[in-house]
Motif scaffolding. Structure first.
Motif, mmCIF file in Angstrom:
data_model
loop_
_atom_site.group_PDB
_atom_site.id
_atom_site.type_symbol
_atom_site.label_atom_id
_atom_site.label_comp_id
_atom_site.label_asym_id
_atom_site.label_seq_id
_atom_site.Cartn_x
_atom_site.Cartn_y
_atom_site.Cartn_z
ATOM 1 N N SER A 70 0.838 -1.202 0.000
ATOM 2 C CA SER A 70 0.000 0.000 0.000
ATOM 3 C C SER A 70 0.871 1.249 0.000
ATOM 4 O O SER A 70 2.076 1.199 0.273
ATOM 5 N N SER A 71 0.255 2.392 -0.289
ATOM 6 C CA SER A 71 0.999 3.662 -0.267
ATOM 7 C C SER A 71 1.496 3.954 1.151
ATOM 8 O O SER A 71 2.578 4.532 1.337
ATOM 9 N N MET A 74 4.667 1.999 1.645
ATOM 10 C CA MET A 74 5.797 2.601 0.937
ATOM 11 C C MET A 74 6.333 3.821 1.677
ATOM 12 O O MET A 74 7.551 4.036 1.745
#
Length: 650
Positions: A70-71, A74
């Protein structure tokens, strides 16, 4: 059943997890409300789980990582990976944990729905599991992170303040404790149980002596020595605790050496059970539908069986009473023809009052259908006046026949549903056997020599090398005996190497140990292809420094003659060998490795990043049937980049 950690739990786990301070953050995984931080600690790999609104501990129950990070993942990796944990703290006595990594702090809110927030050195929010706004604070990017309003800490509260807080509460003392001192109902109950106080007594009515007793009991409880345990009721887990509580006296308990292990076992089993339910969710739904269908079909079968039996009996009953029924039909027809239906009904009613036997047999009259229902042998028979006795009997036989036909169809459908149910149950059983998305890592007990870099020489001698200053110091001081030999590379910062029972070893072992010493030194990360090393006797190795010099941790002096090997190649082989009854992945001189396995991977200093080199080695070992973890390969490789120059046994 307990579903989240309390403030008391967090206090105990935070005290225990101080051992993780200094650990390196390798990678971070995110799934739903959980993040898992893969750490490299002094004891090896550790996985730290932080679940919003629920829990925080080291875990061995590893959930399969999502294929696409997922963002949020990251962002966490970008700012935290490669960093070192500087502090792990609890905010006040609240259900909030803080993990400081360099300039960043990861905040885990474990109250209510919970949240996980990453902030920078200025306490500005970089990312959060979920963004939300409250009356007194906002969780959104670039906003200043504000803690929820402070609550009273029972560990720090002074006597006068404690007295004031409890006496101002117009409620039962158990509620006053739980509310005012942020401890929750269970610990409030426990304090009053230990103090021998009536929990329902009004707080405002407590005497000074009673208040003092409660205060002292509270302080003693929250400073109690840990005794981590899981509590069971009827063999089912109901609670996990850092200390032993009288509240659960008489309950079955399982004790653990650390609270983290207890939490992991408790929440880990819940996670596994959820994963199992998720894995079979659709099939279980289908099974429930089939069971409901089966139940309805069983009811229908019973109904058709009853219809067939009842109608067959009525048809048989007509023929068994042929003369009587034929006479009744004849008499009823004549009466209706002569009197009409209304008068016929009236005469029957009068006959019943007079006790006429035939009239008493009649239970109902239906002019529209031209039918009369009589009772015979306790059974009701509907007789149509327009039909003969044979035709009336045939009506019941026909109904019985139709019911039997429906029964056959229903039975076929019932058997089909049973077959489908068995198929679904088999699929569920197969799914249960499949590997779960959550699995428990079974950590085997490591051998003593695994604290060091090690290999077994081609002549069968155990060779050990330090990994850092601490293990270098430990190796020489605790594990080098007078019958061993000492080796060292002519490279700054090279590890100390010890050949166990080395004075009985041949030239080949000495060469391999010295080659190991140069390969595990900084010469590898410098990209050198050869270097020099020597061996000496243990009596020549000492902590005694020359006059005016100081020997730091892991440093030793070697006096006297050194026996040199020049131009030793920096070349090693990775393979899986069996030693002392167990399989180990080792990285050792090529001759030593090929003595114990026909399959190995030869490596030299090179341009390939160590992480990529590990992945390639893992793939090759996997093709050979060895399931080896990346961290185990990483742990045995020399420092720095490298290249695979040969694969033997492919």
């Amino acid at each position: 059943m307990k579903e989240e950690m309390s403030s008391v739990d967090i206090r105990y786990i935070l005290r225990e997890l101080q051992r993780l301070v200094g650990s390196r953050v390798d990678k971070i995984y995110h799934d739903g409300n959980e993040i898992r931080i893969k750490l490299r600690t002094k004891e090896g790999r550790q996985d730290l789980i932080l679940e919003a609104g629920k829990r925080f501990h080291v875990t061995t129950y590893i959930k399969e990582a999502p294929k696409m990070p997922s963002s949020f993942t990251m962002l966490l990796r970008k700012h935290l990976s490669g960093g070192f944990i500087d502090a792990i703290e609890q905010h006040d006595f609240d259900r909030i944990v803080k993990i400081k990594v360099g300039d960043y702090t990861l905040i885990g809110e474990l109250f209510r729905r919970g949240n996980i927030i990453l902030v920078d050195s200025e306490n500005r929010i970089i990312a959060a599991l979920r963004y939300e706004e409250f009356k007194d604070r906002a969780i959104k990017p670039k906003a200043e992170y504000k803690f929820p309003p402070a609550r009273e800490n029972p560990l720090d509260v002074e006597w006068e303040r404690f007295k004031e807080l409890i006496l101002e509460e117009d409620a039962e003392v158990v509620r006053a404790l739980a509310r005012k001192l942020n401890m929750g109902g269970l610990y409030a109950e426990e304090i009053l149980l230990r103090a021998g106080m009536d929990k329902k007594k009004k707080a405002s009515e407590l005497s000074e002596e009673e208040l003092k007793l409660i205060f002292n009991t509270m302080k003693a409880l929250f400073n109690k020595e840990p005794k981590p345990n899981i509590v069971f009721k009827d063999s089912a887990m109901i609670d996990v605790l850092p200390i032993e509580l009288k509240w659960y006296e008489g309950y079955e308990r399982e004790y653990f050496s650390t609270f983290s292990e207890a939490l992991d076992e408790y929440f880990g089993k819940i996670t596994v059970e959820k994963a199992r339910l998720e894995q079979t969710k659709k099939l279980e739904g289908k099974k429930r539908q089939l069971l409901m269908t089966l139940k309805k079909q069983e009811e229908m079968l019973k109904g058709f069986e009853e219809q067939a039996r009842a109608n067959q009996e009525l048809g048989d009953l007509i023929y068994a009473n042929f003369t009587l029924i034929e006479n009744l039909l004849s008499e009823f027809r004549k009466a209706v023809e002569k009197l009409g239906w209304e008068e016929f009904k009236r005469r029957i009613e009068e006959g019943k009052k007079a006790g006429n036997k035939v009239a008493l047999m009649v239970k109902s009259i239906d002019p529209k259908e031209k039918a009369v229902t009589i009772e015979l042998d306790g059974k009701k028979i509907r007789l149509y006046l327009t039909k003969s006795i044979g035709e009336n009997a045939e009506l019941y036989y026909e109904k019985a026949k139709k019911a039997k036909h429906k029964l056959e169809g229903a039975l076929k459908a019932y058997e089909d549903t049973k077959r489908k149910l068995k198929e679904v149950e088999k699929l569920i059983e197969e799914e249960m056997k499949k590997e779960l998305s959550v699995k428990k890592l079974e950590r085997r007990k490591k051998k003593w020599f695994e604290k060091f870099r090690w290999f077994v020489s081609s002549e069968g001698f155990l060779v050990l090398a330090g990994k850092d200053a601490s293990t270098n110091e430990n190796l020489i001081k605790k594990h080098m005996n007078e019958n061993d030999l000492y080796c060292h590379a002519d490279v700054y910062g090279a590890p100390h190497v010890v050949i166990k029972d080395g004075q009985n070893a041949g030239e080949k072992t000495l060469f391999e140990a010295c080659q190991f010493a140069v390969s595990m030194s900084k010469a590898w990360s410098q990209g050198l292809y050869s270097a020099d090393a020597y061996w000496a006797y243990p009596s020549q190795v000492t902590k005694q420094a020359p006059s005016g010099e100081y020997m730091g941790k892991g440093a030793f002096m070697v006096y006297g003659k050194r026996n040199w090997f020049h131009g030793l190649p920096l070349k090693l082989a990775v393979g899986v060998i069996n030693y002392e009854g167990e399989d180990f992945v080792v990285c050792a001189p090529v001759d030593a490795t090929r003595t114990y396995t026909d399959r190995y991977i030869v490596i030299r200093p090179g341009s390939l990043k160590k992480s990529e080199l590990v992945k390639r080695i893992k793939r090759i070992l996997g093709k050979w049937g060895y399931k080896v973890r990346e961290e185990d390969i990483m742990a045995v490789l020399p420092p720095g980049n490298g290249d695979i120059v040969e694969v033997v046994g492919a």
